[in-house]
Design a protein around this motif. Structure first.
Motif, mmCIF file in Angstrom:
data_model
loop_
_atom_site.group_PDB
_atom_site.id
_atom_site.type_symbol
_atom_site.label_atom_id
_atom_site.label_comp_id
_atom_site.label_asym_id
_atom_site.label_seq_id
_atom_site.Cartn_x
_atom_site.Cartn_y
_atom_site.Cartn_z
ATOM 1 N N LEU A 38 0.848 -1.184 0.000
ATOM 2 C CA LEU A 38 0.000 0.000 0.000
ATOM 3 C C LEU A 38 0.888 1.240 0.000
ATOM 4 C CD1 LEU A 38 -2.625 1.620 0.331
ATOM 5 C CD2 LEU A 38 -2.536 1.087 2.794
ATOM 6 N N VAL A 39 0.801 2.022 -1.078
ATOM 7 C CA VAL A 39 1.531 3.284 -1.169
ATOM 8 C C VAL A 39 0.559 4.422 -0.872
ATOM 9 C CG1 VAL A 39 2.762 4.869 -2.708
ATOM 10 C CG2 VAL A 39 3.224 2.409 -2.812
ATOM 11 N N ASP A 99 3.092 17.604 8.013
ATOM 12 C CA ASP A 99 2.294 17.103 9.136
ATOM 13 C C ASP A 99 1.478 15.884 8.727
ATOM 14 O OD1 ASP A 99 3.315 19.100 10.697
ATOM 15 O OD2 ASP A 99 1.520 20.370 10.625
ATOM 16 N N GLY A 100 0.945 15.902 7.508
ATOM 17 C CA GLY A 100 0.180 14.760 7.020
ATOM 18 C C GLY A 100 1.045 13.534 6.839
ATOM 19 N N VAL A 101 2.262 13.736 6.337
ATOM 20 C CA VAL A 101 3.191 12.615 6.194
ATOM 21 C C VAL A 101 3.538 12.053 7.566
ATOM 22 C CG1 VAL A 101 5.518 11.960 5.459
ATOM 23 C CG2 VAL A 101 4.130 13.459 4.012
ATOM 24 N N ALA A 102 3.809 12.928 8.513
ATOM 25 C CA ALA A 102 4.159 12.478 9.857
ATOM 26 C C ALA A 102 3.015 11.676 10.477
ATOM 27 C CB ALA A 102 4.509 13.680 10.736
ATOM 28 N N ALA A 103 1.781 12.116 10.244
ATOM 29 C CA ALA A 103 0.633 11.391 10.795
ATOM 30 C C ALA A 103 0.520 10.007 10.176
ATOM 31 C CB ALA A 103 -0.647 12.190 10.562
ATOM 32 N N ALA A 104 0.740 9.912 8.858
ATOM 33 C CA ALA A 104 0.684 8.603 8.202
ATOM 34 C C ALA A 104 1.800 7.690 8.698
ATOM 35 C CB ALA A 104 0.762 8.772 6.683
ATOM 36 N N LEU A 105 2.973 8.254 8.928
ATOM 37 C CA LEU A 105 4.067 7.463 9.484
ATOM 38 C C LEU A 105 3.692 6.918 10.857
ATOM 39 C CD1 LEU A 105 7.176 9.602 8.481
ATOM 40 C CD2 LEU A 105 6.839 7.199 7.913
ATOM 41 N N GLU A 106 3.047 7.737 11.659
ATOM 42 C CA GLU A 106 2.603 7.280 12.975
ATOM 43 C C GLU A 106 1.601 6.142 12.843
ATOM 44 O OE1 GLU A 106 1.089 10.555 15.203
ATOM 45 O OE2 GLU A 106 2.990 11.661 15.156
ATOM 46 N N GLY A 107 0.824 6.162 11.756
ATOM 47 C CA GLY A 107 -0.160 5.110 11.526
ATOM 48 C C GLY A 107 0.444 3.820 11.027
ATOM 49 N N ARG A 116 5.124 3.248 5.436
ATOM 50 C CA ARG A 116 6.510 3.578 5.140
ATOM 51 C C ARG A 116 6.696 3.913 3.672
ATOM 52 N NH1 ARG A 116 6.381 4.330 9.545
ATOM 53 N NH2 ARG A 116 7.669 3.606 11.287
ATOM 54 N N ASP A 117 5.657 3.793 2.878
ATOM 55 C CA ASP A 117 5.754 4.047 1.439
ATOM 56 C C ASP A 117 4.811 5.168 1.046
ATOM 57 O OD1 ASP A 117 7.410 1.717 -0.071
ATOM 58 O OD2 ASP A 117 6.495 0.971 1.769
ATOM 59 N N PHE A 118 5.363 6.190 0.406
ATOM 60 C CA PHE A 118 4.592 7.363 0.013
ATOM 61 C C PHE A 118 4.766 7.628 -1.477
ATOM 62 C CE2 PHE A 118 5.346 7.874 4.489
ATOM 63 C CZ PHE A 118 4.174 8.426 4.987
ATOM 64 N N GLY A 119 3.712 8.129 -2.116
ATOM 65 C CA GLY A 119 3.754 8.448 -3.532
ATOM 66 C C GLY A 119 3.562 9.924 -3.782
ATOM 67 N N GLU A 120 4.362 10.475 -4.670
ATOM 68 C CA GLU A 120 4.265 11.883 -5.051
ATOM 69 C C GLU A 120 4.325 11.995 -6.564
ATOM 70 O OE1 GLU A 120 3.799 14.639 -3.269
ATOM 71 O OE2 GLU A 120 3.849 13.682 -1.280
ATOM 72 N N ALA A 128 11.315 6.982 5.267
ATOM 73 C CA ALA A 128 10.252 6.464 4.387
ATOM 74 C C ALA A 128 10.831 6.099 3.020
ATOM 75 C CB ALA A 128 9.154 7.504 4.224
ATOM 76 N N ARG A 129 10.068 5.306 2.270
ATOM 77 C CA ARG A 129 10.395 5.010 0.869
ATOM 78 C C ARG A 129 9.494 5.888 0.001
ATOM 79 N NH1 ARG A 129 10.648 -0.250 3.273
ATOM 80 N NH2 ARG A 129 8.383 -0.373 3.016
ATOM 81 N N TRP A 130 10.090 6.543 -0.969
ATOM 82 C CA TRP A 130 9.361 7.508 -1.782
ATOM 83 C C TRP A 130 9.223 7.010 -3.212
ATOM 84 C CZ3 TRP A 130 6.775 11.441 0.310
ATOM 85 C CH2 TRP A 130 7.033 11.687 1.665
ATOM 86 N N HIS A 131 7.986 7.045 -3.699
ATOM 87 C CA HIS A 131 7.643 6.563 -5.034
ATOM 88 C C HIS A 131 7.249 7.762 -5.889
ATOM 89 C CE1 HIS A 131 6.926 2.224 -3.711
ATOM 90 N NE2 HIS A 131 7.095 2.877 -2.573
#
Length: 230
Positions: free
Chosen positions: A30-31, A40-48, A51-55, A71-74
């Protein structure tokens, strides 16, 4: 419900659908597509737990990847030729490669950084003029051309399905999976072993994608938008 809780809810649903499809929960990544939120939104997702984010824009992936190196960035957006060095420096996986000239620039940028850049070939399975991607008939040739680039590793394929039509989405996803099987069968063993990923399915259609073989789903609004309704 906050971002962390929404991420956990989506992650649990992805795992459930994956198991129902007869696969192991870890078979689908799940990305979290964080293009609409700031740090702040990224930090909240990390807390949840993500570890994988898409931009989809260099202006976003570069500062966020620097701020959150854990994090791993896609990179999932349209590739701008002049921004390729920045994209390569920030990305663990580029989902949206469909031009050989961009692959060649990725090769040069990755070589300068001393890395092998993992990429997916974007395929316009649906044939919509509004969507980018290589035509299905040309995908195998692009995969093979990229194989000649030592700092580019093709990990699989990506597509975007027609919006608002789940039957059309299923057709697109099935088409991508079949195309991936055809291409894999033509690759040398070492390349075929790495060619495992199918990035398909977003907030509105990932449930259609997983039973058809998705290994990566890209979900933004269902995680980051309070107003998202299925």
């Amino acid at each position: 419900m906050g971002i962390a809780e929404r991420y956990q809810k989506v992650a649990a649903e992805v795992a459930e659908v994956t198991v129902t499809a007869g696969r192991a929960p870890e078979d689908v990544l799940l990305v979290a597509v964080s293009k609409t939120v700031g740090p702040d939104g990224v930090a909240a997702a990390l807390e949840g737990g993500t570890r994988d984010f898409g931009e989809n824009r260099p202006d976003q992936i570069v500062p966020k990847s620097q701020a959150f190196p854990e994090a791993r960035w896609h990179f999932i957006g349209n590739i701008q030729s002049r921004r390729i060095p920045e994209i390569v420096a920030a990305s663990s996986l580029i989902h949206s490669l469909y031009q050989l000239r961009h692959a060649e620039k990725i090769e040069r940028a990755a070589a300068e950084l001393g890395k092998v850049q993992d990429v997916l070939i974007e395929v316009n399975v649906s044939g919509e003029e509004s969507k980018s991607g290589v035509a299905p008939a040309d995908a195998a040739a692009l995969v093979k051309a990229c194989a000649a680039l030592p700092h580019v590793r093709v990990r699989g394929l990506m597509t975007m399905a027609p919006a608002g039509d789940r039957a059309a989405a299923r057709s697109a996803f099935a088409g991508l999976a079949a195309l991936a099987d055809e291409i894999r069968a033509e690759l040398p063993e070492a390349e075929a072993v790495a060619f495992t990923e199918l990035s398909m399915g977003m907030s509105d259609d990932w449930r259609e994608a997983i039973p058809l073989g998705a290994t990566i789903v890209r979900v933004g609004r269902a995680i980051f938008s309070e107003s998202y309704q299925e």
